[in-house]
Design an enzyme around this catalytic site. Sequence first.
Site, PDB file in Angstrom:
ATOM      1  N   HIS A 148       0.846  -1.205   0.000  1.00  0.00           N
ATOM      2  CA  HIS A 148       0.000   0.000   0.000  1.00  0.00           C
ATOM      3  C   HIS A 148       0.875   1.246   0.000  1.00  0.00           C
ATOM      4  CE1 HIS A 148       0.022   1.494   4.271  1.00  0.00           C
ATOM      5  NE2 HIS A 148       0.200   0.231   4.606  1.00  0.00           N
ATOM      6  N   ASP A 181       5.436   2.607   7.229  1.00  0.00           N
ATOM      7  CA  ASP A 181       4.081   2.130   6.955  1.00  0.00           C
ATOM      8  C   ASP A 181       3.413   3.025   5.922  1.00  0.00           C
ATOM      9  OD1 ASP A 181       1.617   0.913   7.072  1.00  0.00           O
ATOM     10  OD2 ASP A 181       1.056   1.789   9.004  1.00  0.00           O
ATOM     11  N   GLU A 229      -5.455   1.697   1.965  1.00  0.00           N
ATOM     12  CA  GLU A 229      -5.311   0.548   2.864  1.00  0.00           C
ATOM     13  C   GLU A 229      -5.619   0.943   4.294  1.00  0.00           C
ATOM     14  OE1 GLU A 229      -2.907  -2.142   5.621  1.00  0.00           O
ATOM     15  OE2 GLU A 229      -2.892   0.031   5.361  1.00  0.00           O
ATOM     16  N   GLU A 230      -5.196   2.153   4.673  1.00  0.00           N
ATOM     17  CA  GLU A 230      -5.323   2.571   6.061  1.00  0.00           C
ATOM     18  C   GLU A 230      -6.769   2.743   6.502  1.00  0.00           C
ATOM     19  OE1 GLU A 230      -3.047   2.299   7.998  1.00  0.00           O
ATOM     20  OE2 GLU A 230      -1.114   2.777   7.095  1.00  0.00           O
ATOM     21  N   ASP A 267       4.268  -5.200   3.664  1.00  0.00           N
ATOM     22  CA  ASP A 267       3.707  -4.082   4.416  1.00  0.00           C
ATOM     23  C   ASP A 267       4.535  -3.896   5.682  1.00  0.00           C
ATOM     24  OD1 ASP A 267       2.161  -2.146   5.620  1.00  0.00           O
ATOM     25  OD2 ASP A 267       0.323  -3.339   5.686  1.00  0.00           O
ATOM     26  N   HIS A 317       1.902   4.761  12.919  1.00  0.00           N
ATOM     27  CA  HIS A 317       0.743   5.655  12.788  1.00  0.00           C
ATOM     28  C   HIS A 317       0.942   7.005  13.481  1.00  0.00           C
ATOM     29  CE1 HIS A 317      -2.566   2.576  11.489  1.00  0.00           C
ATOM     30  NE2 HIS A 317      -1.589   2.710  10.600  1.00  0.00           N
TER      31      HIS A 317
END
Length: 533
Positions: free
Chosen positions: A289, A301, A333-334, A362, A468
């Site tokens: 992603h 990420d 994707e998130e 990923d 994140h």
Amino acid sequence: MRGSLLAGALSIGVLMAGAGSAVASGGGNDTSAKLRKAVSVDGIRIHQTALNLFGELKDGNRLAGTPGYRLSADYVELNAKLAGLKTSRQDFTYDLFALADWKKPILDVKRGKSYIPGIAGSIPGGDFGSMVETVSGDLTAPVWAADLVIPSPAPNTSTSGCEASDFAGMPAGAIVLIQRGTCGELTKWLNAQAAGAGAIVYINEGNVGVPGREDPRWFDLTGAGITIPMTAAQVATVADLAGSVRQGLVGKTVRFRIDWRSNPAVPTQNVIAETRGGDPNKVIVVGAHLDSVGTGPGINDNGSGSAALLELAHELRGVYPKNKIRFVWFSAEESGLLGSEAYVASLPESERAKIAANLNFDMIGSPNYVNFVYDGDLSDSPPIGEDVFHPAARPFSATIEKLFLDYFKSQKIPTLPTDFDGRSDYGPFIANGIPAGGLFTGAEGIKTAEQAALFGGTVGEQYDPCYHLGCDNVFNNSNKALDQNSDAAAHVLITLAQSKIPDRPAVTPAPPAARRVATQAHDHRDLLTAIDR
């Protein structure tokens, strides 16, 4: 200015692409040994640096649909074309709700500390996070403490924000620090708003060791009547901002920015690039992603997986594989694997049947890494329903896992299994009977002593301490993890691409509603709490 910035950023991307193609040796990297030798950490890091630049230039993130994402997609497609691949885009729209930070949130002290933004009131880690459906705002203003009690001696003892005197003498437009306590939470916020606050930074009461009283409280503000921007924060963040001041001006000026844009139909694109040769009835789909969350540029990420795909593509120039290779950089994707779901759903069953396998990469550069291999044979996983992992996908998924495990074993590199539960973009593939496998070096999980004995690193810390968060930038990386995992990716990809792969039977896919269960790890709505009114 906006147009010139976009053009300037894309020009830098073109230069980066040229640098990336200069790193690639091209030619006949048609065996595992040749391809692994050609794929380099330096090449991957060039692409990560470019993605980081696009995020930082365009409001601090690469959230699906934002300018930072669009620049990333342009860069990826340009590099894929330079690698000799046939490229295309897939348009779709997605629902942006709980992750709707269109720009990276900012809480920066003038000539002082910059606090790290996160999601869900900055869980896990981070210093602060936007409230869901908060109004947006960008202001620089003095900070006002509203009768704080830090640490609070007992639950429901702080009267912060409950009384008019808490705001007496507050400058109009000030950024107010408020704490949970005796009166209703909504009452506190409305009092601050009525007193002329420009923004609110809200914390839990901070009763040490009391369950539910320390972590940030994250709310959906729909219908609450709050018309000023608002963020949830860690108790430690407000304690640091306030210093020794518990009531009144704290002596600091802060820039506070939230740009929240929920939208049920955000337009975005997957980027697709495939080899011109190879059996079109035996396609290896290699996925990663490309999007980040809104709180940062997302360079582990998943800039790590996206950059690794670009490096593999460059080093496969001039190779004519037995089976067609299709690279896909997924968007959204998130927000719940929505790009991969849109891709798989767009294919008629006749085209799905041509996909022999999906490889997913990923987060393959986590700083406190573990080499996790997806548990395709489920030997180390809890039972997984057939709606998540279709029976037709299981036998060859086990074969893919074994390819990875045998490779790592041959290199004397330790590995551990990770649940094959559909949490990343392989999920829609295995739900539709398409075998898959891949690698992952860890996210919010905590490294154990046993893992540290195998891989090194820090016991008791997250695999990725910036997962994140706003600090997931180009410095959030392990070159060793990138090196080991990109070599393993190269080995399994070229092995599958050059092998005779058995035919797959046609399958009846699981209903879409059932497939959604495995994506819930990405939907943070379950972390929202009810407002104490």
